[in-house]
Design an enzyme around this catalytic site. Structure first.
Site, mmCIF file in Angstrom:
data_model
loop_
_atom_site.group_PDB
_atom_site.id
_atom_site.type_symbol
_atom_site.label_atom_id
_atom_site.label_comp_id
_atom_site.label_asym_id
_atom_site.label_seq_id
_atom_site.Cartn_x
_atom_site.Cartn_y
_atom_site.Cartn_z
ATOM 1 N N ASP A 23 0.849 -1.198 0.000
ATOM 2 C CA ASP A 23 0.000 0.000 0.000
ATOM 3 C C ASP A 23 0.884 1.248 0.000
ATOM 4 O O ASP A 23 1.661 1.456 0.923
ATOM 5 C CB ASP A 23 -0.890 -0.034 1.251
ATOM 6 C CG ASP A 23 -1.696 1.243 1.414
ATOM 7 O OD1 ASP A 23 -1.905 1.947 0.404
ATOM 8 O OD2 ASP A 23 -2.113 1.529 2.556
ATOM 9 N N ASN A 25 -0.230 4.528 -0.203
ATOM 10 C CA ASN A 25 -0.794 5.808 0.271
ATOM 11 C C ASN A 25 -1.512 5.720 1.611
ATOM 12 O O ASN A 25 -2.251 6.618 1.991
ATOM 13 C CB ASN A 25 -1.739 6.379 -0.796
ATOM 14 C CG ASN A 25 -2.932 5.456 -1.047
ATOM 15 O OD1 ASN A 25 -2.973 4.345 -0.515
ATOM 16 N ND2 ASN A 25 -3.889 5.906 -1.822
ATOM 17 N N ASP A 27 -4.009 3.982 2.754
ATOM 18 C CA ASP A 27 -5.449 3.747 2.930
ATOM 19 C C ASP A 27 -5.746 2.295 3.320
ATOM 20 O O ASP A 27 -6.896 1.889 3.412
ATOM 21 C CB ASP A 27 -6.235 4.155 1.672
ATOM 22 C CG ASP A 27 -5.915 3.270 0.473
ATOM 23 O OD1 ASP A 27 -5.015 2.402 0.582
ATOM 24 O OD2 ASP A 27 -6.555 3.450 -0.583
ATOM 25 N N ASP A 31 -1.841 -1.215 -3.773
ATOM 26 C CA ASP A 31 -2.156 -0.479 -5.000
ATOM 27 C C ASP A 31 -1.004 -0.575 -6.005
ATOM 28 O O ASP A 31 0.045 -1.151 -5.717
ATOM 29 C CB ASP A 31 -2.472 0.984 -4.671
ATOM 30 C CG ASP A 31 -1.460 1.576 -3.701
ATOM 31 O OD1 ASP A 31 -0.254 1.490 -4.002
ATOM 32 O OD2 ASP A 31 -1.861 2.073 -2.626
ATOM 33 N N ASP A 100 -5.527 -10.598 -15.278
ATOM 34 C CA ASP A 100 -6.549 -11.594 -14.979
ATOM 35 C C ASP A 100 -7.746 -11.304 -15.882
ATOM 36 O O ASP A 100 -8.260 -10.186 -15.898
ATOM 37 C CB ASP A 100 -6.953 -11.494 -13.506
ATOM 38 C CG ASP A 100 -7.272 -12.841 -12.902
ATOM 39 O OD1 ASP A 100 -8.119 -13.547 -13.491
ATOM 40 O OD2 ASP A 100 -6.701 -13.194 -11.866
ATOM 41 N N ASP A 201 -9.794 -16.681 -15.911
ATOM 42 C CA ASP A 201 -10.594 -17.141 -14.771
ATOM 43 C C ASP A 201 -11.706 -18.107 -15.209
ATOM 44 O O ASP A 201 -12.440 -17.817 -16.161
ATOM 45 C CB ASP A 201 -11.219 -15.898 -14.121
ATOM 46 C CG ASP A 201 -11.826 -16.172 -12.765
ATOM 47 O OD1 ASP A 201 -11.089 -16.520 -11.836
ATOM 48 O OD2 ASP A 201 -13.056 -16.019 -12.635
ATOM 49 N N GLU A 244 -7.654 -21.122 -16.062
ATOM 50 C CA GLU A 244 -8.039 -21.708 -14.781
ATOM 51 C C GLU A 244 -9.165 -22.682 -15.077
ATOM 52 O O GLU A 244 -10.276 -22.287 -15.400
ATOM 53 C CB GLU A 244 -8.499 -20.646 -13.785
ATOM 54 C CG GLU A 244 -8.625 -21.242 -12.393
ATOM 55 C CD GLU A 244 -9.710 -20.619 -11.541
ATOM 56 O OE1 GLU A 244 -9.680 -20.808 -10.323
ATOM 57 O OE2 GLU A 244 -10.624 -19.968 -12.091
ATOM 58 N N HIS A 316 -4.339 -17.398 -4.682
ATOM 59 C CA HIS A 316 -5.192 -16.613 -3.770
ATOM 60 C C HIS A 316 -6.452 -17.365 -3.340
ATOM 61 O O HIS A 316 -7.245 -16.833 -2.579
ATOM 62 C CB HIS A 316 -5.581 -15.308 -4.468
ATOM 63 C CG HIS A 316 -6.449 -15.560 -5.672
ATOM 64 N ND1 HIS A 316 -5.974 -16.213 -6.802
ATOM 65 C CD2 HIS A 316 -7.746 -15.309 -5.910
ATOM 66 C CE1 HIS A 316 -6.960 -16.321 -7.673
ATOM 67 N NE2 HIS A 316 -8.037 -15.789 -7.162
ATOM 68 N N ASP A 317 -6.676 -18.565 -3.861
ATOM 69 C CA ASP A 317 -7.845 -19.369 -3.468
ATOM 70 C C ASP A 317 -7.456 -20.509 -2.534
ATOM 71 O O ASP A 317 -8.326 -21.279 -2.112
ATOM 72 C CB ASP A 317 -8.515 -19.999 -4.701
ATOM 73 C CG ASP A 317 -9.159 -18.970 -5.611
ATOM 74 O OD1 ASP A 317 -9.598 -17.919 -5.110
ATOM 75 O OD2 ASP A 317 -9.232 -19.227 -6.832
HETATM 76 O O1 TEU Z 1 -11.943 -19.355 -8.914
HETATM 77 C C1 TEU Z 1 -12.720 -20.394 -9.440
HETATM 78 C C2 TEU Z 1 -13.183 -21.342 -8.459
HETATM 79 O O2 TEU Z 1 -13.626 -22.406 -8.794
HETATM 80 C C3 TEU Z 1 -13.303 -20.866 -7.055
HETATM 81 O O3 TEU Z 1 -14.443 -21.469 -6.657
HETATM 82 C C4 TEU Z 1 -12.179 -21.210 -6.172
HETATM 83 O O4 TEU Z 1 -11.363 -22.164 -6.685
HETATM 84 C C5 TEU Z 1 -12.713 -21.668 -4.865
HETATM 85 O O5 TEU Z 1 -12.047 -20.933 -3.918
HETATM 86 C C6 TEU Z 1 -12.611 -23.146 -4.629
HETATM 87 O O6 TEU Z 1 -13.019 -23.439 -3.333
HETATM 88 C C7 TEU Z 1 -11.839 -18.171 -9.625
HETATM 89 C C8 TEU Z 1 -11.003 -17.191 -8.849
HETATM 90 O O7 TEU Z 1 -9.705 -17.680 -8.713
HETATM 91 C C9 TEU Z 1 -11.660 -16.924 -7.547
HETATM 92 O O8 TEU Z 1 -10.892 -16.084 -6.717
HETATM 93 C C10 TEU Z 1 -12.992 -16.286 -7.840
HETATM 94 O O9 TEU Z 1 -13.711 -16.123 -6.650
HETATM 95 C C11 TEU Z 1 -13.828 -17.127 -8.814
HETATM 96 O O10 TEU Z 1 -13.086 -17.598 -9.918
HETATM 97 C C12 TEU Z 1 -14.955 -16.302 -9.392
HETATM 98 O O11 TEU Z 1 -14.444 -15.356 -10.272
HETATM 99 CA CA CA Z 2 -3.525 2.157 -1.170
#
Ligand code: TEU
Ligand code: CA
Length: 547
Positions: A23, A25, A27, A31, A100, A201, A244, A316-317
């Site tokens: 971050d 700035n 907040d 960013d 993405d 995605d 994905e 991130h999932d």
């Molecule tokens: O994820 C697709 C997906 O199947 C998600 O349900 C994710 O794998 C889930 O956490 C499984 O338990 C993509 C993105 O990576 C995710 O961050 C998004 O929330 C999702 O698509 C919708 O765009």
């Molecule tokens: Ca920021």
């Protein structure tokens, strides 16, 4: 950027989750200027490609995966000018950028959907999937990924719209050529700006198969639509694309990436990361190293010479890999290095999720109020119907997507140097040595190990192109070989804390160690392996030259 045709084979991808990276700035939200300030860090690590999770305008019901303007930058992340500067600064450092691409659905605040829901004869009506109800209820019994039905009734026009994710993420209707034309234009807009490719995605869900029992399957026009994107946008720009695509097999993956298909460059595969789950990410089962390695090897063999793998332990999932497959306490560093060696020693493009290079572990939140993720919060309410709260919180500790979405720990200052303000989500309570600053100046750190491994992965032809062969997978020991033009590399990894020794039937000599997570690999007639030991060594057939 100017490029060799198969540059993706030497790509080492680093995923940035912009909200939690840096971050600039105060907040509390990461960013683009924050990212720019950390590009030298990425150069030092050695990655040459960044995948940036969404930073478009979004009401953030699903942290940016609900996009309300495909051509803009979200206010909290900065401006389009900041974005152009970031792209330029990346290119100057030899780093390519993958955006993405979230085109299975938009936000319900996207102008297309705002129009679409106005009336049945609105020009944008068919940009989305509207259907009449059936027998007094939804058109079918599909459920949404984050809980509840996948159909939402819209009072004003008396029809249901489809949303495979949250109610605020209506699915686009890819059968509408107008919608596809808009999407192609938008992709070309970013590629013309200089973006190098896309992470696509849930791309396997864009064509719906209404005869299937659930909504995420491979629909009848999927490959036709991907081929169209490839011809009209990806190929003319030489873009790299990664799909994905949950639930593929090596065979079905080739339908997306086979050279004759002209669709995507590669697809993610996540089979091994789910193998410690008992049916769901919130139910941790017993981790089985043999199954973990077996699933990876299955993909290596399945795509060998025919396709190209992605190598992913985190995103991130997913929760942190050390917490899932390694040791969070005593052998945290050894296990982080071992997991990296095992995975990235294989054939394919490495994907590293921010903080993975520091060996980060799950933050272990103590209360539901500390979580932000919609999937986690919905799961909490569902699980609380069946289990006591302490057990539910433990389940979230294991499986929540927020495990990897907490702020990146840069240094020992307040909020780990992520923000001067109040972070949008609590920082992880990591051990003091787990910061970028500390690990960069410590030669035994996970960071320094990743740096060496990445350098190898970009230059060692065996590790880039070599054929894969699994030599051993039992009693928590895995041995595999990569061979290329008469050269060989052997990768040896031990899961768990029980030391073991194996017979050296691989022609490995003490001087052949290329990389190892202990300072003194014990190689003789036998190879003695300590907890979570891992090594990459040169080898030769029956006494031939070792190179
Ligand atoms: O994820 C697709 C997906 O199947 C998600 O349900 C994710 O794998 C889930 O956490 C499984 O338990 C993509 C993105 O990576 C995710 O961050 C998004 O929330 C999702 O698509 C919708 O765009
Ligand atoms: Ca920021």
């Amino acid at each position: 950027m100017k490029q060799e045709q198969d540059w993706y084979k030497k790509a080492v991808v680093y995923q940035i989750y912009p909200k939690s990276f840096c971050d600039s700035n105060g907040d509390g939200v990461g960013d683009i200027r924050g990212i720019i300030s950390k590009l030298d860090y990425l150069s030092d690590l050695g990655v040459n490609t960044v995948w940036l999770s969404p930073c478009y305008p979004s009401p953030n019901h699903d942290n940016g995966y609900d996009i309300s303007d495909y051509r803009g930058i979200g206010k909290e992340y900065g401006t389009l000018n900041d974005f152009r500067e970031m792209l330029d600064q990346m290119h100057r450092r030899g780093i390519r950028l993958l955006m993405d691409l979230v085109v299975n659905h938009t936000s319900d605040e996207h102008p297309w959907f705002v129009e679409s829901r106005k009336s049945r004869d609105n020009p944008y009506r068919d940009f989305y999937i509207w259907k009449d109800g059936k027998d007094g209820g939804a058109p079918n019994d599909w459920n949404a990924t984050f809980g509840g039905p996948a159909w939402e009734y819209d009072e004003s026009t008396k029809q249901y719209y489809l949303h495979l994710f949250t109610v605020q993420q209506p699915d686009l209707n890819w059968d509408n050529p107008e919608a596809r034309r808009e999407i192609v234009d938008m992709i070309n807009y970013w590629l013309d700006m200089g973006v190098d490719g896309f992470r696509c995605d849930v791309i396997n869900s864009i064509s719906k198969d209404f005869t299937a029992p659930y909504g995420g399957g491979i629909g009848p026009h999927l490959h036709e639509y991907l081929h169209e994107l490839n011809r009209k946008a990806f190929a003319p720009h030489g873009a790299m694309t990664v799909g994905e695509t949950w639930g593929l097999t090596p065979e079905t993956a080739l339908d997306f990436t086979g050279a004759d298909r002209q669709e995507l460059t590669m697809t993610f595969q996540f089979d091994h990361v789910c193998c410690g789950w008992d049916g769901s990410k919130f139910k941790k089962g017993k981790f089985d190293a043999k199954m973990f390695v077996g699933l990876l090897a299955h993909w290596q063999a399945g795509l060998n010479g025919r396709g190209w793998n992605t190598l992913v332990n985190e995103n991130h999932d997913l929760p942190r890999s050390v917490s899932q497959f390694g040791d969070e306490t005593v052998y945290v560093r050894e296990s982080a290095k071992m997991l990296a060696t095992l995975l990235y020693g294989m054939q394919g493009t490495p994907y590293i999720y921010q903080g993975q290079e520091l060996g980060l572990i799950n933050p272990h939140f103590g209360d539901i109020s500390e979580y932000d993720d919609i999937e986690t919060i919905n799961a909490y309410h569902e699980l609380a119907k069946k289990y006591e709260i302490p057990k539910v919180l433990k389940m979230l500790n294991d499986g929540s997507r927020d495990n990897s979405r907490v702020p990146m720990p840069w240094d020992g200052s307040k909020n780990a140097g992520f923000t001067a303000g109040k972070p949008w989500i609590k920082s992880g309570d990591y051990p003091a040595f787990m910061t970028a600053e500390r690990e960069r100046s410590d030669e035994n750190s996970v960071f320094q190990y990743y740096k060496k491994l990445i350098a190898l992965k970009k230059t060692d032809e065996c590790l880039i192109y070599g054929d894969f062969r699994l030599l051993k997978n039992e009693h928590n020991v895995c041995v595999y070989e990569r061979s290329y033009n008469g050269k060989k590399r052997i990768v040896i990894c031990l899961f768990g804390t029980n030391a073991q020794s194996i017979a050296n039937i691989y022609g490995i000599r003490p001087g052949g160690v290329v990389l190892s997570n202990y300072p003194d690999a014990a190689i003789g007639e036998r190879i003695a392996l300590r907890p979570y030991e891992a090594m990459i060594v040169k080898a030769s057939d029956a006494g031939g030259a070792v190179e």
